[in-house]
Design a protein around this motif. Structure first.
Motif, PDB file in Angstrom:
ATOM      1  N   HIS A  25       0.859  -1.182   0.000  1.00  0.00           N
ATOM      2  CA  HIS A  25       0.000   0.000   0.000  1.00  0.00           C
ATOM      3  C   HIS A  25       0.898   1.237   0.000  1.00  0.00           C
ATOM      4  CE1 HIS A  25      -3.100   2.860   1.004  1.00  0.00           C
ATOM      5  NE2 HIS A  25      -4.011   1.909   0.898  1.00  0.00           N
ATOM      6  N   GLN A  28       1.727   3.270   4.246  1.00  0.00           N
ATOM      7  CA  GLN A  28       1.950   2.179   5.183  1.00  0.00           C
ATOM      8  C   GLN A  28       1.268   2.397   6.529  1.00  0.00           C
ATOM      9  OE1 GLN A  28       3.553  -1.043   4.760  1.00  0.00           O
ATOM     10  NE2 GLN A  28       2.744  -0.329   2.805  1.00  0.00           N
ATOM     11  N   THR A  31      -5.032   1.588   7.596  1.00  0.00           N
ATOM     12  CA  THR A  31      -5.561   0.484   8.397  1.00  0.00           C
ATOM     13  C   THR A  31      -6.938   0.024   7.918  1.00  0.00           C
ATOM     14  OG1 THR A  31      -6.475   2.025  10.012  1.00  0.00           O
ATOM     15  CG2 THR A  31      -4.267   1.123  10.462  1.00  0.00           C
ATOM     16  N   ARG A  34      -8.002  -4.272   2.541  1.00  0.00           N
ATOM     17  CA  ARG A  34      -7.114  -4.337   1.378  1.00  0.00           C
ATOM     18  C   ARG A  34      -7.864  -4.541   0.081  1.00  0.00           C
ATOM     19  NH1 ARG A  34      -4.379 -10.230   2.058  1.00  0.00           N
ATOM     20  NH2 ARG A  34      -6.306 -11.305   2.487  1.00  0.00           N
ATOM     21  N   TRP A  40      -8.080  -5.914   6.810  1.00  0.00           N
ATOM     22  CA  TRP A  40      -6.794  -5.233   6.775  1.00  0.00           C
ATOM     23  C   TRP A  40      -5.719  -6.291   6.883  1.00  0.00           C
ATOM     24  CZ3 TRP A  40      -3.393  -4.545  11.160  1.00  0.00           C
ATOM     25  CH2 TRP A  40      -2.334  -3.676  10.919  1.00  0.00           C
ATOM     26  N   VAL A  42      -1.367  -7.210   6.838  1.00  0.00           N
ATOM     27  CA  VAL A  42       0.059  -6.918   6.792  1.00  0.00           C
ATOM     28  C   VAL A  42       0.735  -8.225   6.394  1.00  0.00           C
ATOM     29  CG1 VAL A  42       2.075  -6.288   8.156  1.00  0.00           C
ATOM     30  CG2 VAL A  42      -0.093  -5.121   8.535  1.00  0.00           C
ATOM     31  N   THR A  47       1.986  -3.343   4.848  1.00  0.00           N
ATOM     32  CA  THR A  47       0.551  -3.236   4.601  1.00  0.00           C
ATOM     33  C   THR A  47       0.318  -3.375   3.102  1.00  0.00           C
ATOM     34  OG1 THR A  47       0.301  -1.757   6.485  1.00  0.00           O
ATOM     35  CG2 THR A  47      -1.482  -1.758   4.875  1.00  0.00           C
TER      36      THR A  47
END
Length: 124
Positions: A25, A28, A31, A34, A40, A42, A47
């Motif tokens: 992303h 970064q 939150t 995606r 969300w 990571v 991220t």
């Protein structure tokens, strides 16, 4: 498993990127989800957001009963069912990979038909 995104007999076109691949992303500190109806994420401390296809046809999973998991459940990882995060995970009886099932306990319950591989036609 979550409730189905769509009732049986209905469809929607996903206009936003959905599914694999995922890319870092640009923010970064982000939150949010995606991808639409996603969570969300990571990945290895980065991220990510979806850079997957647009234009998928989204249907209720039970509207395509002939589709089967890929051999050895390829791309079907998840907690309680396939998350849909790894790309195409359903095939026609002939073996052609055509769809991604999302059916894990933490995300949507829906089937994404790849618009480049699936075409509608009238039933006779």
């Amino acid at each position: 498993m979550a409730a189905a995104t769509l009732p049986q007999g209905h469809y929607a076109i996903e206009t936003e990127p959905w599914g694999a691949p995922y890319v870092p992303h640009p923010d970064q500190g982000y939150t949010g989800p995606r991808q639409p109806r996603g969570h969300w994420t990571v990945d290895q401390g980065v991220t990510v957001l979806s850079a997957g296809p647009r234009g998928n046809i989204v249907i209720h999973p039970e509207d395509a009963p002939a589709l089967r998991p890929l051999p050895d459940w390829e791309n079907s990882g998840g907690c309680c069912g396939p998350s849909g995060d790894s790309g195409l995970n359903r095939a026609c009886p002939c073996g052609a990979r055509v769809a991604t099932l999302a059916a894990d306990c933490f995300g949507p319950y829906e089937l994404h038909l790849d618009a480049k591989r699936v075409h509608g036609h009238e039933l006779s």
